[in-house]
Design a protein around this motif. Structure first.
Motif, short mmCIF file in Angstrom:
data_model
loop_
_atom_site.label_atom_id
_atom_site.label_comp_id
_atom_site.label_asym_id
_atom_site.label_seq_id
_atom_site.Cartn_x
_atom_site.Cartn_y
_atom_site.Cartn_z
N PHE A 218 52.62 39.55 36.34
CA PHE A 218 52.03 38.27 35.94
C PHE A 218 53.10 37.19 36.15
O PHE A 218 54.22 37.29 35.64
N LEU B 82 48.40 37.08 39.22
CA LEU B 82 48.34 38.41 38.61
C LEU B 82 48.14 39.38 39.76
O LEU B 82 47.08 39.44 40.37
N PHE C 176 45.16 36.03 42.56
CA PHE C 176 44.81 37.21 41.79
C PHE C 176 44.48 38.41 42.67
O PHE C 176 43.88 38.26 43.73
N VAL D 202 51.73 45.85 37.04
CA VAL D 202 51.10 44.55 37.17
C VAL D 202 52.17 43.49 37.00
O VAL D 202 53.02 43.59 36.11
#
Length: 307
Positions: free
Chosen positions: A251, A242, A201, A249
């Motif tokens: 994912f 992520l 992340f 962004v």
């Protein structure tokens, strides 16, 4: 001592004349008032005499009518002539408006927090009722369907819980949310061999318009993996990332299952889960790429908004 006072500083002409050559202690004695302000001004005068920059402060006092007035006072030094020039601006109206605005914002924040709290509690009640039906039912098909509904409601309920618990009612800390939701999802759908979850992340905040569809998308992916990816896999593994990419962004979700056995264009699949995933990607205004590598992999890219 004062060398000059204009009529805005002291409106009474006789008092202005009286104050020339005197200081604030003389004024306090004349008026029979406390010398605290005189002492403060003397400290400010001395401070600015040894300073290279002007000094300012908020002077709040209660007048004879009982009303609090606010003035922003500023002193700066004229070193060439060795005296201090001071002036004040009455900002009472501005302070009062700021106070009213602050109270209004605080009231709305409190109300918004209460809304999230009530939504969370109402969803928790629904979850409790469904869990009772799961406990009472002997129909495995119905039990699995109810568990899927539980996971969807829990995904949204957890969003409202996170919003209520934070001081920020507009955005969600997605890395922490994803970890909490995956744990919750695994608890609902317990399996003989729990998959190992790997996380990767960046620090990313998303608003509710994006966090909810992304959470529901993750929910469908978890269900798909647990239903179809690991029937005979002794070491199931799921990777969730992520990451930021400029304003975008990315994912990414991957499992080490058997992958798709048909065309990787999920828009052609009849699965309800994949149809829902497409709907959630559309809500994110995102694009996606799917591959078998060798298990199932999906990357969803969208532009992040936090408000």
């Amino acid at each position: 001592v004062y060398k000059y006072l204009n009529k805005e500083a002291i409106k009474d002409k006789e008092i202005r004349s009286f104050m020339i050559g005197k200081d604030d202690f003389a004024y306090a004695k004349l008026k029979g008032i406390d010398t605290k302000m005189a002492q403060l001004r003397r400290e400010r005068f001395n401070e600015v005499l040894h300073s290279e920059t002007p000094i300012s402060w908020l002077d709040s006092q209660v007048n004879k009518d009982g009303k609090t007035t606010h003035k922003e006072r500023r002193f700066f030094v004229d070193k060439a002539n060795n005296f201090v020039i001071g002036y004040a601006v009455d900002i009472t109206d501005l302070i009062e408006k700021e106070t009213l605005l602050s109270a209004s914002i605080e009231e709305k924040v409190t109300l918004l927090g209460e809304i999230h709290h009530r939504v969370k509690n109402n969803l928790a009640l629904v979850v409790g009722l469904i869990e009772m039906e799961v406990f009472r039912s002997t129909d495995n098909v119905l039990i699995n369907q109810l568990k899927e509904v539980l996971r969807k409601i829990s995904a949204i309920g957890l969003i409202h819980e996170k919003l209520y618990q934070s001081n920020n009612f507009s955005s969600i800390d997605m890395p922490q949310y994803i970890k909490d939701f995956v744990k919750l999802s695994m608890d609902i759908n317990q399996s003989h061999v729990a998959p190992v979850i790997n996380y990767d992340f960046d620090d990313i905040l998303l608003n509710t318009q994006q966090s909810i569809p992304l959470a529901l998308c993750l929910n469908e992916l978890l269900i798909n993996s647990q239903k179809h990816a690991f029937p005979n896999n002794p070491a199931p593994n799921i990777s969730i990332s992520l990451r930021k990419d400029d304003e975008m962004v990315v994912f990414r979700y991957a499992d080490n299952g058997k992958g798709l056995t048909v065309d990787t264009d999920i828009s052609k699949l009849k699965s309800l889960g994949f149809k829902l995933i497409l709907i959630f990607i559309k809500q994110l205004k995102g694009t996606y790429v799917i591959a078998n590598d060798p298990g199932f992999v999906i990357s969803i890219t969208f532009k992040a908004t936090t408000a």
